[in-house]
Design a protein around this motif. Structure first.
Motif, PDB file in Angstrom:
ATOM      1  N   ILE A  73      -5.744  -9.217  -2.027  1.00 48.93           N
ATOM      2  CA  ILE A  73      -6.122  -8.568  -0.753  1.00 48.93           C
ATOM      3  C   ILE A  73      -6.371  -7.091  -0.997  1.00 48.93           C
ATOM      4  O   ILE A  73      -7.326  -6.511  -0.475  1.00 48.93           O
ATOM      5  CB  ILE A  73      -5.019  -8.777   0.314  1.00 48.93           C
ATOM      6  N   GLY A 115      -7.136   7.583   1.941  1.00 51.16           N
ATOM      7  CA  GLY A 115      -5.900   8.225   2.394  1.00 51.16           C
ATOM      8  C   GLY A 115      -5.373   9.134   1.318  1.00 51.16           C
ATOM      9  O   GLY A 115      -4.520   8.766   0.525  1.00 51.16           O
ATOM     10  N   GLY A 156       1.730 -12.075  -4.369  1.00 47.04           N
ATOM     11  CA  GLY A 156       1.169 -13.256  -3.718  1.00 47.04           C
ATOM     12  C   GLY A 156       0.825 -12.986  -2.270  1.00 47.04           C
ATOM     13  O   GLY A 156       1.247 -12.006  -1.675  1.00 47.04           O
ATOM     14  N   ARG A 157       0.047 -13.928  -1.716  1.00 44.85           N
ATOM     15  CA  ARG A 157      -0.417 -13.772  -0.344  1.00 44.85           C
ATOM     16  C   ARG A 157       0.502 -14.542   0.612  1.00 44.85           C
ATOM     17  O   ARG A 157       0.759 -15.742   0.405  1.00 44.85           O
ATOM     18  CB  ARG A 157      -1.832 -14.352  -0.258  1.00 44.85           C
ATOM     19  N   GLY A 169       4.033   0.557   2.182  1.00 44.95           N
ATOM     20  CA  GLY A 169       5.032  -0.354   1.611  1.00 44.95           C
ATOM     21  C   GLY A 169       5.831   0.306   0.503  1.00 44.95           C
ATOM     22  O   GLY A 169       7.072   0.238   0.488  1.00 44.95           O
ATOM     23  N   GLY A 196       2.957   2.358   8.847  1.00 47.25           N
ATOM     24  CA  GLY A 196       1.578   2.507   8.375  1.00 47.25           C
ATOM     25  C   GLY A 196       0.598   1.844   9.319  1.00 47.25           C
ATOM     26  O   GLY A 196       0.834   1.726  10.536  1.00 47.25           O
ATOM     27  N   LEU A 197      -0.507   1.392   8.752  1.00 46.35           N
ATOM     28  CA  LEU A 197      -1.616   0.888   9.562  1.00 46.35           C
ATOM     29  C   LEU A 197      -1.211  -0.334  10.377  1.00 46.35           C
ATOM     30  O   LEU A 197      -1.832  -0.627  11.406  1.00 46.35           O
ATOM     31  CB  LEU A 197      -2.797   0.560   8.649  1.00 46.35           C
ATOM     32  N   THR A 248      -2.738  12.640   9.272  1.00 49.17           N
ATOM     33  CA  THR A 248      -1.400  12.394   9.813  1.00 49.17           C
ATOM     34  C   THR A 248      -0.829  11.005   9.488  1.00 49.17           C
ATOM     35  O   THR A 248       0.347  10.758   9.740  1.00 49.17           O
ATOM     36  CB  THR A 248      -1.413  12.558  11.345  1.00 49.17           C
ATOM     37  N   ARG A 264      -4.129  -5.648   9.154  1.00 49.16           N
ATOM     38  CA  ARG A 264      -3.869  -7.047   9.536  1.00 49.16           C
ATOM     39  C   ARG A 264      -2.664  -7.158  10.469  1.00 49.16           C
ATOM     40  O   ARG A 264      -2.593  -8.070  11.279  1.00 49.16           O
ATOM     41  CB  ARG A 264      -3.569  -7.890   8.294  1.00 49.16           C
ATOM     42  N   LEU A 278       0.311  -8.299  10.028  1.00 50.18           N
ATOM     43  CA  LEU A 278       0.621  -9.723   9.885  1.00 50.18           C
ATOM     44  C   LEU A 278       1.834 -10.182  10.701  1.00 50.18           C
ATOM     45  O   LEU A 278       1.799 -11.227  11.352  1.00 50.18           O
ATOM     46  CB  LEU A 278       0.870  -9.988   8.392  1.00 50.18           C
ATOM     47  N   GLY A 315       0.862  -1.192   0.000  1.00 52.43           N
ATOM     48  CA  GLY A 315       0.000   0.000   0.000  1.00 52.43           C
ATOM     49  C   GLY A 315       0.893   1.235   0.000  1.00 52.43           C
ATOM     50  O   GLY A 315       2.077   1.187  -0.360  1.00 52.43           O
ATOM     51  N   SER A 323      -0.190  -8.444  -2.251  1.00 44.22           N
ATOM     52  CA  SER A 323      -1.214  -9.315  -2.797  1.00 44.22           C
ATOM     53  C   SER A 323      -2.314  -8.477  -3.429  1.00 44.22           C
ATOM     54  O   SER A 323      -3.032  -7.762  -2.738  1.00 44.22           O
ATOM     55  CB  SER A 323      -1.785 -10.174  -1.658  1.00 44.22           C
TER      56      SER A 323
HETATM   57  P1  FAD Z   1      -2.870  -0.824   3.182  1.00 39.97           P
HETATM   58  O1  FAD Z   1      -3.198   0.222   2.205  1.00 39.97           O
HETATM   59  O2  FAD Z   1      -4.006  -1.597   3.771  1.00 39.97           O
HETATM   60  O3  FAD Z   1      -1.864  -1.824   2.497  1.00 39.97           O
HETATM   61  C1  FAD Z   1      -1.614  -3.105   3.035  1.00 39.97           C
HETATM   62  C2  FAD Z   1      -0.822  -3.923   2.026  1.00 39.97           C
HETATM   63  O4  FAD Z   1      -0.488  -5.163   2.619  1.00 39.97           O
HETATM   64  C3  FAD Z   1      -1.591  -4.233   0.747  1.00 39.97           C
HETATM   65  O5  FAD Z   1      -0.719  -4.146  -0.356  1.00 39.97           O
HETATM   66  C4  FAD Z   1      -2.017  -5.676   0.955  1.00 39.97           C
HETATM   67  O6  FAD Z   1      -2.206  -6.364  -0.252  1.00 39.97           O
HETATM   68  C5  FAD Z   1      -0.806  -6.201   1.728  1.00 39.97           C
HETATM   69  N1  FAD Z   1      -1.076  -7.423   2.489  1.00 39.97           N
HETATM   70  C6  FAD Z   1      -1.844  -7.564   3.599  1.00 39.97           C
HETATM   71  N2  FAD Z   1      -1.821  -8.857   3.997  1.00 39.97           N
HETATM   72  C7  FAD Z   1      -1.016  -9.511   3.135  1.00 39.97           C
HETATM   73  C8  FAD Z   1      -0.613 -10.861   2.998  1.00 39.97           C
HETATM   74  N3  FAD Z   1      -1.040 -11.812   3.842  1.00 39.97           N
HETATM   75  N4  FAD Z   1       0.209 -11.200   1.990  1.00 39.97           N
HETATM   76  C9  FAD Z   1       0.653 -10.260   1.097  1.00 39.97           C
HETATM   77  N5  FAD Z   1       0.302  -8.956   1.176  1.00 39.97           N
HETATM   78  C10 FAD Z   1      -0.531  -8.605   2.178  1.00 39.97           C
HETATM   79  N6  FAD Z   1      -3.894   8.962   5.746  1.00 39.97           N
HETATM   80  C11 FAD Z   1      -3.521  10.193   5.400  1.00 39.97           C
HETATM   81  O7  FAD Z   1      -2.346  10.528   5.516  1.00 39.97           O
HETATM   82  N7  FAD Z   1      -4.430  11.083   4.917  1.00 39.97           N
HETATM   83  C12 FAD Z   1      -5.745  10.803   4.839  1.00 39.97           C
HETATM   84  O8  FAD Z   1      -6.523  11.630   4.372  1.00 39.97           O
HETATM   85  C13 FAD Z   1      -6.183   9.534   5.273  1.00 39.97           C
HETATM   86  N8  FAD Z   1      -7.489   9.193   5.267  1.00 39.97           N
HETATM   87  C14 FAD Z   1      -7.854   7.979   5.758  1.00 39.97           C
HETATM   88  C15 FAD Z   1      -9.214   7.674   5.895  1.00 39.97           C
HETATM   89  C16 FAD Z   1      -9.601   6.465   6.460  1.00 39.97           C
HETATM   90  C17 FAD Z   1     -11.037   6.172   6.652  1.00 39.97           C
HETATM   91  C18 FAD Z   1      -8.624   5.512   6.836  1.00 39.97           C
HETATM   92  C19 FAD Z   1      -9.021   4.179   7.412  1.00 39.97           C
HETATM   93  C20 FAD Z   1      -7.294   5.801   6.685  1.00 39.97           C
HETATM   94  C21 FAD Z   1      -6.902   7.031   6.172  1.00 39.97           C
HETATM   95  N9  FAD Z   1      -5.563   7.350   6.064  1.00 39.97           N
HETATM   96  C22 FAD Z   1      -5.193   8.609   5.700  1.00 39.97           C
HETATM   97  C23 FAD Z   1      -4.549   6.361   6.352  1.00 39.97           C
HETATM   98  C24 FAD Z   1      -3.963   5.830   5.062  1.00 39.97           C
HETATM   99  O9  FAD Z   1      -4.973   5.254   4.281  1.00 39.97           O
HETATM  100  C25 FAD Z   1      -2.921   4.769   5.381  1.00 39.97           C
HETATM  101  O10 FAD Z   1      -2.093   5.208   6.399  1.00 39.97           O
HETATM  102  C26 FAD Z   1      -2.060   4.542   4.192  1.00 39.97           C
HETATM  103  O11 FAD Z   1      -2.844   4.260   3.083  1.00 39.97           O
HETATM  104  C27 FAD Z   1      -1.128   3.414   4.449  1.00 39.97           C
HETATM  105  O12 FAD Z   1      -1.823   2.226   4.475  1.00 39.97           O
HETATM  106  P2  FAD Z   1      -0.961   0.911   4.549  1.00 39.97           P
HETATM  107  O13 FAD Z   1      -0.050   0.873   3.389  1.00 39.97           O
HETATM  108  O14 FAD Z   1      -0.388   0.813   5.902  1.00 39.97           O
HETATM  109  O15 FAD Z   1      -2.061  -0.251   4.450  1.00 39.97           O
END
Ligand code: FAD
Length: 506
Positions: A45, A51, A187-188, A18, A339-340, A351, A224, A226, A15, A42
């Motif tokens: 997923i 965001g 892949g997952r 990453g 991240g999340l 933020t 997740r 993970l 995401g 993946s």
């Molecule tokens: P994700 O986008 O969920 O990415 C997770 C990745 O992990 C994906 O590629 C997925 O495929 C992979 N993955 C998961 N499990 C597996 C597995 N078993 N095998 C392989 N791959 C896997 N942030 C801001 O800065 N500004 C905003 O305006 C903002 N608005 C938001 C509004 C909402 C309602 C929410 C919930 C969040 C918001 N955010 C915002 C936060 C922002 O969306 C996230 O911080 C940012 O997108 C980072 O997400 P991430 O990459 O951590 O997670």
């Protein structure tokens, strides 16, 4: 003798977190011989899919990566952001802008707002917005880059961020990371192997049988979590008491067809049990409703959003659940979460992407050898926890400082006993008008002042230096500052004109 360096970094998740990590690490460390960076994601997923709004620090992140701003604006369909317009937060019918940058002009080292406070006491009730070039330009739909090298220009007090399509941003960064040598594996991940004694993660296995070994694992797997949460079992610190919003429903929409230009602002409108965002991009408008499930059900939240949509929906509602808080240790053993996967504080002040950026910067500062020195890891975790705490307190302020009493939700928020850090800031401002920015925290005096003063916290006094300046001189200076800002704004191009002039329009 020093321990051998890390040679294999594995990022789990593609995401925003990453790909930001992959792009930055490959840029900074990519030239090191013998270092391999692999990112696993993946498509099945997918990503969280929201965001879009950011804060000014992202400008530096893009610069670090050597990104050309016009190309970035075009490719991510981005718009500029000069702050957030808060509507109906103080009371119904009220609005103000929390701007980036600074208020006023330099007043010989004394913060400008003390002169504004004295003006208020003298009967000049002009709202703070008039003293912010960011707020005024934002409301007028105008944009220009800050003039940082010229302290005499009102544009030197401007700062900006972006609103972009997060999916496009991830793809934009992916291209750069792959060009810099990052290997992407699709892949997952279904299995995680750990060293039998140390518990360190040694390998992840994918559904299709692929195995990826690593020495340092970066968990970007989203909610997740993970590796950090599921595999290492690091507990989650739940802050729902302070931040009761725990759900969101999002619907991207077409742009309005009136041809009206958008303001370079994110809008946050308070609703009965939460708030609604409006984030204008070049090609569409992001709309979403963040709400507290203890006070509103999903159907009502969706109806509320549909009743206040800006544009025609481009997709069906995306429902998201979350809990405000963070993992107690964002770095455990050889796993660092970004991240999340590490935590989430609701998106009111945009933020989350910044926390990814600061996590990457901190990881580079404390980049480990294979020794994984505990004192460094502890330090990394303490600093990260402090970041979350500071941001949490600032978010709580928005809910606490309100006169709204028109729903159970607002009554809960208004009467909540504030956390200690926030309580101390409120007491200081109420007694002397002073704002103390602790340990270089993310939100500056401008931010704290904006939300406190515009959401009804009354300062009991102002700086003695402002008291020494004759009353008519204070009023004259305030009027002068307003004039300088209004004149500068009138000379700025509209956002659309500016985007076209730099080649950033789609
Ligand atoms: P994700 O986008 O969920 O990415 C997770 C990745 O992990 C994906 O590629 C997925 O495929 C992979 N993955 C998961 N499990 C597996 C597995 N078993 N095998 C392989 N791959 C896997 N942030 C801001 O800065 N500004 C905003 O305006 C903002 N608005 C938001 C509004 C909402 C309602 C929410 C919930 C969040 C918001 N955010 C915002 C936060 C922002 O969306 C996230 O911080 C940012 O997108 C980072 O997400 P991430 O990459 O951590 O997670």
């Amino acid at each position: 003798m020093s321990a051998p360096p890390i040679r294999k970094i594995v990022i789990v998740g593609g995401g925003t977190a990453g790909w930001m990590a992959a792009a930055a690490l490959s840029k900074v460390l990519g030239a090191m011989p013998g270092l391999a960076i692999t990112l696993i994601e993946s498509e099945a997923i997918g990503t969280v899919g929201v965001g879009e709004a950011t804060i000014p620090q992202i400008v530096h992140f893009n610069k670090l990566l050597g990104i050309n701003e016009a190309e970035f604006m075009r490719e991510t369909h981005a718009t500029y952001k000069l702050g957030i317009e808060f509507v109906d937060w103080t009371h119904l019918g009220h609005s103000y802008v929390h701007p980036f940058g600074q208020y006023g002009i330099d007043m010989l080292g004394i913060e400008f707002h003390h002169f504004w406070l004295k003006g208020l006491a003298l009967g000049d009730a002009t709202a703070l917005d008039a003293y912010s070039i960011g707020a005024m330009a934002g409301k007028a739909g105008r944009f220009y880059w800050p003039e940082t090298g010229n302290p005499n220009s009102p544009l030197s007090r401007l700062a900006y961020a972006f609103q972009f399509d997060a999916g496009r941003y991830a793809r934009f960064l992916r291209r750069r990371a792959e060009e810099a040598g990052v290997t992407r594996v699709e892949g997952r991940v279904t299995q995680v192997e750990q060293h039998p004694e140390s518990g360190f993660v040694t390998r992840v296995a994918l559904e299709n049988g692929t195995q990826v070994d690593g020495e340092l694992f970066i968990d970007c797997s989203g909610f997740r979590s993970l590796l950090l949460g599921q595999t290492l079992g690091v507990p989650f610190l739940d802050w729902s008491k302070w931040l009761p919003c725990d759900r969101a429903v999002a619907i991207p929409c077409t742009k309005r067809e009136t041809g009206a230009e958008d303001q370079p602002l994110t809008r946050s409108t308070a609703r009965k049990a939460g708030w609604q965002w409006r984030i204008p991009l070049q090609h569409r408008v992001g709309n979403g409703h963040v709400y507290a499930s203890a006070f509103m059900c999903e159907d009502e939240a969706t109806e509320t959003l549909l009743a206040h949509l800006d544009g025609t929906p481009l997709a069906s509602p995306n429902h998201i659940r979350f809990t405000g808080g963070h993992r107690t240790r964002v770095w455990d053993k050889n796993v660092v979460a970004l991240g999340l996967a590490g935590g989430f504080l609701e998106p009111l002040e945009s933020t989350a992407i910044h926390l990814v950026q600061s996590g990457i910067a901190r990881l580079l500062a404390y980049f480990p050898s294979t020794a994984f020195t505990p004192v460094e890891i502890d330090r990394f975790n303490a600093e990260t926890a402090q970041d979350y705490l500071d941001i949490r307190d600032f978010l709580v302020l928005h809910y606490k400082a309100t006169a709204r009493d028109d729903s159970e939700f607002w009554n809960y928020c208004r009467t909540l006993e504030p956390p200690d850090g926030l309580k101390a800031k409120l007491e200081m401002f109420r007694s002397s008008g002073r704002i103390v920015r602790e340990h270089n925290e993310l939100f500056t005096e401008t931010s704290w002042l904006s939300v406190m003063a515009c959401q009804g916290i009354v300062a009991g006094d102002h700086h003695p230096a402002a008291a020494l300046l004759p009353d008519d001189e204070v009023l004259r200076r305030l009027s002068h500052v307003r004039g300088v800002i209004a004149s500068a704004v009138s000379q700025m191009p509209t956002q659309d004109q500016f985007l076209a002039s730099i080649g950033g329009a789609i």
